[in-house]
Design a protein around this motif. Sequence first.
Motif, PDB file in Angstrom:
ATOM      1  N   GLU A  17      -6.191   5.907 -10.340  1.00  0.00           N
ATOM      2  CA  GLU A  17      -6.788   4.878  -9.485  1.00  0.00           C
ATOM      3  C   GLU A  17      -8.236   5.232  -9.148  1.00  0.00           C
ATOM      4  N   PRO A  65       0.178   4.024  -5.514  1.00  0.00           N
ATOM      5  CA  PRO A  65      -0.272   5.416  -5.545  1.00  0.00           C
ATOM      6  C   PRO A  65      -1.561   5.642  -4.760  1.00  0.00           C
ATOM      7  N   LEU A  66      -2.060   4.585  -4.079  1.00  0.00           N
ATOM      8  CA  LEU A  66      -3.365   4.692  -3.429  1.00  0.00           C
ATOM      9  C   LEU A  66      -3.322   5.471  -2.124  1.00  0.00           C
ATOM     10  N   VAL A  67      -2.154   5.524  -1.495  1.00  0.00           N
ATOM     11  CA  VAL A  67      -2.084   6.057  -0.134  1.00  0.00           C
ATOM     12  C   VAL A  67      -1.401   7.420  -0.128  1.00  0.00           C
ATOM     13  N   ARG A  68      -2.022   8.355   0.551  1.00  0.00           N
ATOM     14  CA  ARG A  68      -1.404   9.662   0.784  1.00  0.00           C
ATOM     15  C   ARG A  68      -0.805   9.682   2.178  1.00  0.00           C
ATOM     16  N   LEU A  83       0.834  -1.200   0.000  1.00  0.00           N
ATOM     17  CA  LEU A  83       0.000   0.000   0.000  1.00  0.00           C
ATOM     18  C   LEU A  83       0.870   1.252   0.000  1.00  0.00           C
ATOM     19  N   LEU A  84       1.944   1.228   0.815  1.00  0.00           N
ATOM     20  CA  LEU A  84       2.835   2.390   0.860  1.00  0.00           C
ATOM     21  C   LEU A  84       3.496   2.611  -0.493  1.00  0.00           C
ATOM     22  N   ASP A  85       3.730   1.524  -1.208  1.00  0.00           N
ATOM     23  CA  ASP A  85       4.428   1.611  -2.486  1.00  0.00           C
ATOM     24  C   ASP A  85       3.455   1.919  -3.629  1.00  0.00           C
ATOM     25  N   LYS A 109       2.409   9.016   3.097  1.00  0.00           N
ATOM     26  CA  LYS A 109       3.239   7.825   3.298  1.00  0.00           C
ATOM     27  C   LYS A 109       4.205   7.976   4.455  1.00  0.00           C
ATOM     28  N   ALA A 150      -8.064   1.757   0.771  1.00  0.00           N
ATOM     29  CA  ALA A 150      -6.668   1.724   1.212  1.00  0.00           C
ATOM     30  C   ALA A 150      -6.460   2.666   2.392  1.00  0.00           C
ATOM     31  N   MET A 151      -7.042   3.866   2.296  1.00  0.00           N
ATOM     32  CA  MET A 151      -6.852   4.822   3.384  1.00  0.00           C
ATOM     33  C   MET A 151      -7.534   4.355   4.668  1.00  0.00           C
ATOM     34  N   ARG A 198      -8.911   3.833  -3.522  1.00  0.00           N
ATOM     35  CA  ARG A 198      -8.149   4.753  -2.682  1.00  0.00           C
ATOM     36  C   ARG A 198      -8.769   4.879  -1.303  1.00  0.00           C
ATOM     37  N   PHE A 214       3.996   9.733   7.168  1.00  0.00           N
ATOM     38  CA  PHE A 214       3.337   9.616   8.459  1.00  0.00           C
ATOM     39  C   PHE A 214       3.052   8.148   8.788  1.00  0.00           C
ATOM     40  N   PHE A 215       2.452   7.418   7.835  1.00  0.00           N
ATOM     41  CA  PHE A 215       2.095   6.025   8.100  1.00  0.00           C
ATOM     42  C   PHE A 215       3.331   5.173   8.356  1.00  0.00           C
ATOM     43  N   ARG A 216       4.372   5.434   7.557  1.00  0.00           N
ATOM     44  CA  ARG A 216       5.594   4.651   7.719  1.00  0.00           C
ATOM     45  C   ARG A 216       6.119   4.798   9.143  1.00  0.00           C
TER      46      ARG A 216
END
Lengths: 312, 305
Positions: B29, A123-126, A119-121, A128, B37-38, B34, A130-132
């Motif tokens: 996407e 494009p779906l997640v903004r 998911l981190l890799d 990154k 995933a979030m 999206r 912070f989540f990492r």
Amino acid sequence: MSAPAVPMTDAPGNAARKRPRAARPRVQHRGAILAFVLPFGTLFALFYLVPIGYAIYQSLLVIEREGTFGQATEVFGGLTQYILVFQNGPFWQSIGRVLTFGAVQVPIMLGLALLFALLLDSPLVRGKKFFRLAFFVPYAVPGVIAAIMWGYLYSPNLSPFSAVTESINFLSADLVLWAIANVVTWVFVGYNMLIIYSALLAIPGELYEAARLDGAGQLRIAWSVKIPLIMPAIILTAIFSIIGTLQLLAEPQVFRSFSSAVTSTFTPNLTVYSTSSIPNFNLAAAFSVVLALATFILSFTFLKFTQRKEAK
Amino acid sequence: MSTLTPTIPAKPARGSRSTEAKAPRAQRESPFARASAMIVMAVFTLYFLVPIWWLLVAASKSRSQFNSTNPLWFADFSLFENIGNLMAYRDGVYLKWMLNSALYAGGGALVGTIIAGMCGYALAKYNFPGRELIFNVVLGGVLVPATALALPLFLIFSQISLTNTFWSVFLPSLVSPFGVYLARIYASASVPDELIEAARLDGAGELRTFFTVSVRMMVPALVTVFLFQFVAIWNNFFLPLIMLRDETLFPVTLGLYAWNSQVNQIPVLRDYVLIGALLSIIPLIIIFLLLQRFWRNGLSAGSVK
């Protein structure tokens, strides 16, 4: 640049070549090599090899007494301790317990780690960064501290989630193993996620572009391009997790003060510890040797098995 | 163990990719994918952070408010009084434990990283008989769990009356076979032979070349080794548990464990365990944040050269 250098000092690649004036093949920079290798080599020998040898030696001894209250002497007993190890029910139960634990917890933990890394890799997640960081923070919590913290979170009256913990007793004999599994998962998902994620970052982007041009979606790219390419990293995390599972000690040891269901022989390492505090060092040494061998064989077999599967 | 080989040397490639590939793809996407995933990420953020949040809140409460107020929100903020009480308890033994942990982990990881780096570098850059044998023995060491060594180390140290000393925990912590492995892989991929040759032509000795030239190329690997070893020593529990009896030598993990197992007899310890647990994770978080940046700088520097 290297051409004029060769006659004066051999590059490492050429060092095997004999020089005409030397009578026997001489090792270049012998002193420097010794200076580089000796500090680690000495400590490794003293604190790795010698203890392994000593544990094997101790495990071959038995205590003999003259009469019931006589002087105790250590004599060579062959494989006596190992026979005791194999007859020791609680020890094998503890091995069975951690194997069950590993069979459930390791796939869940690595599955989550892989999911988050993908998911981190993607494009779906903004957000990154912070989540990492948020997912990795628990790794900064030592196992003992994490176990203490979760021990309070599980407890029926002190927990902030007492609505749940009053009706489900996570510290009961049935559930405590999985309560511990949750602590281990909580600590290590982020760490494994980072290892897998950094393997993903090393894949050249052109590989995805090709797949995208062929009309592959994110799921398809993850499944057919990314996962096969990061298999070595996943295998590495699996091996370290298997080793960690068999060595489980700190978390169950802490849980003993929260739950009477965690016995002194709950995991193999707890068995080693409680046997050595009896004290019965020879038997404890034999437990250690068997456990180390089992760990080694299991992780080695896993490595060979996965390598063969990959080759197919 | 050859499995790690492809990932480590390839790492510096990351900078080039993330900049070019991400932007144009983001638009394509589906909103559903999206959003889900979030949601997954948000739910697990709660899972990972709420326990630490609870610890922070609990550590900031006085004992009377611990049970009577919302466990996930602050009441009267008495964190600093609680810390003051913790530091004063039993002549500040908690502070002593933190210092011990810093010494065991900081000193051990520093020395351990240097000797592992030297050994890995020699295995990568010099040809000598026994090189492969040494490397394979060290690799086997990676698979030997450290806990299996704790008991025999205790038996050996008790023969020479070294148990229950600083050294009984510090010395075994210096050895990191995984560090040697990583240093070797990284040195053979990132330290060019030509550079070593050039330093030799300039008349620098081998050791000086290592410490002034090669070490710089190996910084990302060395920082990683340091980080791993620091965490391993800071978290180590079995070795100090088996070796140490004297409370003033305890690392913070063992100290808090000892307090936690006495909570039933001495209820006041519960407060100290919670505050102490909170304080004990702060140094590691700081180290991670500091070294993360350092590590990334090292990575990008490595890919430029």
